[in-house]
Scaffold this active site. Structure first.
Site, short mmCIF file in Angstrom:
data_model
loop_
_atom_site.label_atom_id
_atom_site.label_comp_id
_atom_site.label_asym_id
_atom_site.label_seq_id
_atom_site.Cartn_x
_atom_site.Cartn_y
_atom_site.Cartn_z
N ASP A 11 -10.15 4.75 63.55
CA ASP A 11 -9.53 3.71 62.90
C ASP A 11 -10.17 2.16 63.13
O ASP A 11 -9.47 1.43 63.83
CB ASP A 11 -8.09 3.66 62.93
CG ASP A 11 -7.40 4.98 62.12
OD1 ASP A 11 -8.09 5.42 61.19
OD2 ASP A 11 -6.44 5.35 62.59
N LYS A 17 -11.92 11.22 60.86
CA LYS A 17 -10.99 10.93 59.92
C LYS A 17 -11.34 9.44 59.88
O LYS A 17 -11.13 8.58 61.00
CB LYS A 17 -9.73 11.35 60.45
CG LYS A 17 -8.64 10.99 59.08
CD LYS A 17 -7.09 11.39 59.51
CE LYS A 17 -6.18 10.70 60.32
NZ LYS A 17 -6.18 9.06 59.66
N LYS A 64 -4.32 8.77 51.72
CA LYS A 64 -3.25 9.55 51.24
C LYS A 64 -2.85 8.87 49.81
O LYS A 64 -1.99 8.05 49.19
CB LYS A 64 -2.17 8.55 52.06
CG LYS A 64 -1.96 9.10 53.54
CD LYS A 64 -1.27 8.76 54.40
CE LYS A 64 -1.12 9.26 55.69
NZ LYS A 64 -1.99 8.47 56.24
N ASP A 88 -1.03 8.93 43.11
CA ASP A 88 -0.85 8.30 42.00
C ASP A 88 -0.84 9.35 40.78
O ASP A 88 -0.88 10.46 40.83
CB ASP A 88 -2.15 7.42 41.70
CG ASP A 88 -1.77 6.19 41.10
OD1 ASP A 88 -1.05 6.07 40.04
OD2 ASP A 88 -2.02 4.96 41.46
N PRO A 108 -2.08 11.62 37.72
CA PRO A 108 -3.46 12.50 37.58
C PRO A 108 -4.72 11.64 37.07
O PRO A 108 -5.73 11.92 37.94
CB PRO A 108 -2.87 13.48 36.52
CG PRO A 108 -1.45 13.42 36.62
CD PRO A 108 -0.97 12.05 36.99
N GLY A 131 -0.63 11.93 71.35
CA GLY A 131 -1.00 10.74 72.08
C GLY A 131 -0.28 9.68 72.21
O GLY A 131 1.03 9.33 72.35
N GLY A 182 -6.07 9.23 67.27
CA GLY A 182 -6.75 8.05 66.92
C GLY A 182 -6.89 7.27 68.33
O GLY A 182 -7.96 7.27 69.11
#
Ligand code: BMP
Length: 210
Positions: A10, A32, A60, A63, A65, A168, A188
């Site tokens: 991130d 990721k 994430k 919404d 389809p 963590g 992360g």
């Protein structure tokens, strides 16, 4: 040994991100990335990172389809390994992603690692899991810092792979998460804020191996 770490990079500085991705690539299962990275570096960062291995886009998605389909069409062009979507909008929304995926894997959120998730999402985790089992989703997100929920999900997950964040910085232990059912652990801050991220990742790999 198969790699079990997903490095949640991130990071919003493109140069720092690409440098770290290249240094970690041999020791991890996937990178990721999340909204902070995509909003600052742009969506094409997905393709750039894919030079270093599997990229999981943690959007994430949640919404209707039609919108889900449009998002998948944009993302799939950039060679990701998987996208993360919320399952709570319903199976029609998940199915739209799967129908448009052209091989990109879909990972559905079943339950989350933050405290607030106890109120709305987490009480529904078994219902969401059961629904996802009837789709061609590849995996699910389940908390690596709540071993009770993780164990419950692991018992009933069928063929779905379990990806567990909450390790963590959020209190979970890499080896306990694996022992309680995680296939992959998402880490992360403990990686990208480490003094020596490669050494940290290697030490987690050794812990898991033991
Ligand atoms: P960290 O190890 O720094 O806490 O990062 C965890 C990552 O996993 C973040 O990108 C976060 O958005 C994500 N995540 C999470 O922490 N808990 C969840 O339940 C689902 C997530 O995707």
């Amino acid at each position: 040994m198969d790699k079990r770490i997903v490095a949640s990079l991130d990071i919003t500085d493109r140069r720092v991100l690409l440098d770290l991705a290249s240094r970690l690539s041999d020791e991890i299962f996937a990178i990721k990335i999340n909204w902070p990275t995509i909003l600052t570096c742009g969506v094409d960062i997905i393709r750039e990172l894919s030079d270093f291995g599997n990229v999981i886009c943690d959007l994430k998605i949640a919404d209707i389809p039609n919108t889900n389909r449009m998002i998948m069409e944009i993302i799939r062009e950039r060679n990701p390994f998987a996208v993360i979507a919320h399952a709570f909008p319903g199976l029609d929304s998940i199915q739209a992603l799967l129908d448009a995926s052209e091989g990109v894997k879909v990972i559905g959120v079943v339950s989350m690692s933050n405290e607030g998730a106890e109120r709305y999402l987490n009480p529904l985790h078994l219902k969401i899991l059961n629904d996802l089992k009837n789709t061609s989703a590849y995996g699910i997100i389940a908390p690596g810092n709540d071993y009770r929920i993780l164990q419950e999900i692991a018992k009933k997950r069928g063929n779905l792979k379990i990806f567990s964040p909450g390790i963590g910085a959020q209190g979970g232990s890499p080896s306990l998460a694996i022992m309680n059912g995680a296939d992959y652990i998402i880490i992360g801050r403990n990686i990208y804020n480490a003094q020596n991220p490669e050494a940290y990742v290697r030490s987690v790999n050794q812990q898991i191996e033991k």
